[in-house]
Design an enzyme around this catalytic site. Structure first.
Site, mmCIF file in Angstrom:
data_model
loop_
_atom_site.group_PDB
_atom_site.id
_atom_site.type_symbol
_atom_site.label_atom_id
_atom_site.label_comp_id
_atom_site.label_asym_id
_atom_site.label_seq_id
_atom_site.Cartn_x
_atom_site.Cartn_y
_atom_site.Cartn_z
ATOM 1 N N GLY A 186 -112.464 14.019 -54.468
ATOM 2 C CA GLY A 186 -113.547 14.254 -53.499
ATOM 3 C C GLY A 186 -113.746 15.747 -53.272
ATOM 4 O O GLY A 186 -112.782 16.503 -53.242
ATOM 5 N N ARG A 242 -113.770 11.387 -60.206
ATOM 6 C CA ARG A 242 -112.490 10.721 -59.954
ATOM 7 C C ARG A 242 -111.963 10.107 -61.257
ATOM 8 O O ARG A 242 -111.237 9.124 -61.246
ATOM 9 C CB ARG A 242 -112.637 9.671 -58.864
ATOM 10 C CG ARG A 242 -112.922 10.252 -57.473
ATOM 11 C CD ARG A 242 -112.619 9.251 -56.383
ATOM 12 N NE ARG A 242 -113.127 9.652 -55.079
ATOM 13 C CZ ARG A 242 -112.439 10.375 -54.198
ATOM 14 N NH1 ARG A 242 -111.243 10.799 -54.493
ATOM 15 N NH2 ARG A 242 -112.967 10.681 -53.023
ATOM 16 N N ASP A 280 -103.500 14.491 -54.578
ATOM 17 C CA ASP A 280 -102.308 13.972 -55.249
ATOM 18 C C ASP A 280 -102.658 13.273 -56.567
ATOM 19 O O ASP A 280 -101.867 13.309 -57.511
ATOM 20 C CB ASP A 280 -101.513 13.044 -54.321
ATOM 21 C CG ASP A 280 -102.349 11.880 -53.818
ATOM 22 O OD1 ASP A 280 -103.558 12.063 -53.615
ATOM 23 O OD2 ASP A 280 -101.781 10.786 -53.635
ATOM 24 N N THR A 316 -107.466 18.334 -50.121
ATOM 25 C CA THR A 316 -107.973 17.075 -49.582
ATOM 26 C C THR A 316 -108.547 17.346 -48.210
ATOM 27 O O THR A 316 -107.970 18.081 -47.416
ATOM 28 C CB THR A 316 -106.921 15.966 -49.452
ATOM 29 O OG1 THR A 316 -107.485 14.903 -48.681
ATOM 30 C CG2 THR A 316 -105.654 16.409 -48.749
ATOM 31 N N ASP A 333 -108.648 15.203 -46.014
ATOM 32 C CA ASP A 333 -107.844 14.408 -45.075
ATOM 33 C C ASP A 333 -106.619 15.169 -44.548
ATOM 34 O O ASP A 333 -105.994 14.722 -43.584
ATOM 35 C CB ASP A 333 -107.384 13.109 -45.743
ATOM 36 C CG ASP A 333 -108.534 12.147 -46.009
ATOM 37 O OD1 ASP A 333 -109.635 12.391 -45.509
ATOM 38 O OD2 ASP A 333 -108.314 11.154 -46.729
ATOM 39 N N ASP A 353 -103.635 15.355 -45.650
ATOM 40 C CA ASP A 353 -102.391 14.579 -45.597
ATOM 41 C C ASP A 353 -101.468 14.810 -46.790
ATOM 42 O O ASP A 353 -100.578 13.992 -47.054
ATOM 43 C CB ASP A 353 -102.710 13.074 -45.451
ATOM 44 C CG ASP A 353 -103.623 12.557 -46.548
ATOM 45 O OD1 ASP A 353 -104.043 13.363 -47.409
ATOM 46 O OD2 ASP A 353 -103.923 11.351 -46.551
ATOM 47 N N ARG A 360 -108.341 8.311 -44.871
ATOM 48 C CA ARG A 360 -107.999 7.053 -45.529
ATOM 49 C C ARG A 360 -106.659 6.501 -45.041
ATOM 50 O O ARG A 360 -106.549 5.343 -44.707
ATOM 51 C CB ARG A 360 -107.871 7.335 -47.022
ATOM 52 C CG ARG A 360 -108.788 6.532 -47.873
ATOM 53 C CD ARG A 360 -108.258 6.503 -49.262
ATOM 54 N NE ARG A 360 -108.781 7.559 -50.107
ATOM 55 C CZ ARG A 360 -109.773 7.386 -50.984
ATOM 56 N NH1 ARG A 360 -110.385 6.238 -51.056
ATOM 57 N NH2 ARG A 360 -110.139 8.366 -51.769
ATOM 58 N N GLU A 388 -111.356 6.119 -40.390
ATOM 59 C CA GLU A 388 -111.807 5.002 -41.244
ATOM 60 C C GLU A 388 -110.652 4.103 -41.693
ATOM 61 O O GLU A 388 -110.835 2.926 -41.967
ATOM 62 C CB GLU A 388 -112.552 5.534 -42.466
ATOM 63 C CG GLU A 388 -111.687 6.446 -43.319
ATOM 64 C CD GLU A 388 -112.371 7.051 -44.528
ATOM 65 O OE1 GLU A 388 -113.515 6.695 -44.833
ATOM 66 O OE2 GLU A 388 -111.728 7.895 -45.182
#
Ligand code: F6P
Length: 342
Positions: free
Chosen positions: A13, A74, A105, A127, A129, A131, A173, A224
């Site tokens: 992404g 992806r 990752d 990312t 996110d 994380d 996610r 989400e």
């Protein structure tokens, strides 16, 4: 004598900050005497030998631009027959001395496989996110939190005017980094994240208590990946190449469940890809630039199989192998946010 060749790709992404990495790698790589190869669309470009040569002009004016000028995908070489061999062969045919993979990752896992097969790989963690283990922070996260915070700020006035509960669904996610960040900075009245399950009854009770004190509106921020009563909310069952389902819809379900329990009019908003779009913040521009500069330093000094990483205020190198999606919101941060619930 032929110049050494340094290639880079962006996978997974997109994130605000990718272009500043590309710019920093190109500018610093050229200064270090490399020819710079930009591989298009992540691993897809390495499989298809789709690339461009980058010079100073190619990266002019991109510092403030979101997305990635190289494109992304992806594409997962682990899932395509013979893809890893083709990448190996193309790396050799292109006479590459090193490849910098900028990704999460999934992308970096592939880079690690190739490193184990003997290719010179360096990773830059990415990312939205936030994380990824192995680094304190990923670029793009700060931008996403600022966008989500502004959305919560804006939702306040309309929620207040209409005496509504507004549920805002944010990215994340597996973890709630964006949601906790936006919730804390935007003043959400409840934050729902995957790491800390809570029942809809409990959330509804908190909102009812808040409204019993005279407040007539509430804002709930939900990641989400939050499971409603233990159930994952998935938009489509189809998995992407890395085996991830598409999430989405949790905000609407939370809104429905809360309205049922509270009788307050409740609406939901999905912020979606707006969080990943547009110009990076100053923090993300600086972090991504520092990552890019460090990646070239690792290339120059032959430190392959490494990933650049933020530790405190320092940019260091850690093993590429170390990266997994396992950095969760710590309980101390969540407990702090809870003080402001209701
Ligand atoms: O992994 C980053 C992320 O932005 C997640 O927060 C989100 O679930 C996913 O990507 C969306 O992926 P796509 O852009 O492929 O729909």
């Amino acid at each position: 004598m032929n110049k050494k060749r340094l290639a880079m790709l962006t996978g997974g992404g997109d994130c605000p900050g990718l272009n500043p990495v590309i710019r920093a790698v190109t500018r610093s790589g050229i200064q270090s005497g490399y020819e710079i190869i930009g591989v298009r669309n992540g691993w897809k470009g390495m499989i298809e030998k789709d690339f461009i040569v980058l010079d100073r002009g190619s990266v002019a004016g991109i510092l403030h631009r979101g997305g990635t000028i190289l494109g992304t995908s992806r594409t997962n070489p682990r899932k395509i027959d013979g893809a890893s061999d083709r990448i190996f062969q193309n790396f050799k045919e292109l006479n590459l001395d090193v490849l910098i993979a900028i990704g999460g990752d999934d992308t970096l896992g592939v880079a690690y496989d190739l490193y184990q097969r003997g290719l010179a790989m360096i990773g830059v963690p990415k990312t939205i996110d936030n994380d990824l283990s192995g680094t304190d922070c990923t670029f793009g996260y700060d931008t996403a939190v600022n966008i989500a915070m502004e959305a919560i700020d804006r939702l306040h006035s309309t929620a207040e005017s209409h005496h509504r509960v507004l549920v805002v669904e944010l990215m994340g996610r597996h973890t709630g980094w964006i949601t906790i960040g936006a919730g804390l900075s935007g003043g959400a009245d409840y934050v729902l994240i995957p790491e800390y399950p809570v029942s809809m009854d409990e959330v509804a009770e908190t909102i009812k208590k808040r409204h019993a004190t005279g407040r007539t509106f509430s804002i709930v921020a939900v990641a989400e990946g939050f499971k409603v009563e233990g159930v994952d909310i998935i938009q489509t069952k189809e998995l992407d190449a890395f085996g991830h389902p598409r999430l989405g819809g949790v905000g609407e379900i939370v809104a429905r469940e809360l309205e049922k329990r509270t009788n307050f009019e409740t609406r939901s908003v999905v912020l979606g890809h707006v969080q990943r779009g547009g110009a990076p913040t100053a923090y993300d521009r600086i972090l991504s630039t520092r990552y890019g500069l460090k990646a070239v330093e690792l290339a120059r000094t032959g430190q392959f199989g490494k990933m650049v990483s933020l530790r405190g205020t320092e940019i260091i190198a850690v093993d590429l192998q170390a990266v997994t999606k396992s950095k969760v919101v710590p309980s101390e941060l969540y407990e702090g946010a809870k003080i402001f619930f209701g």
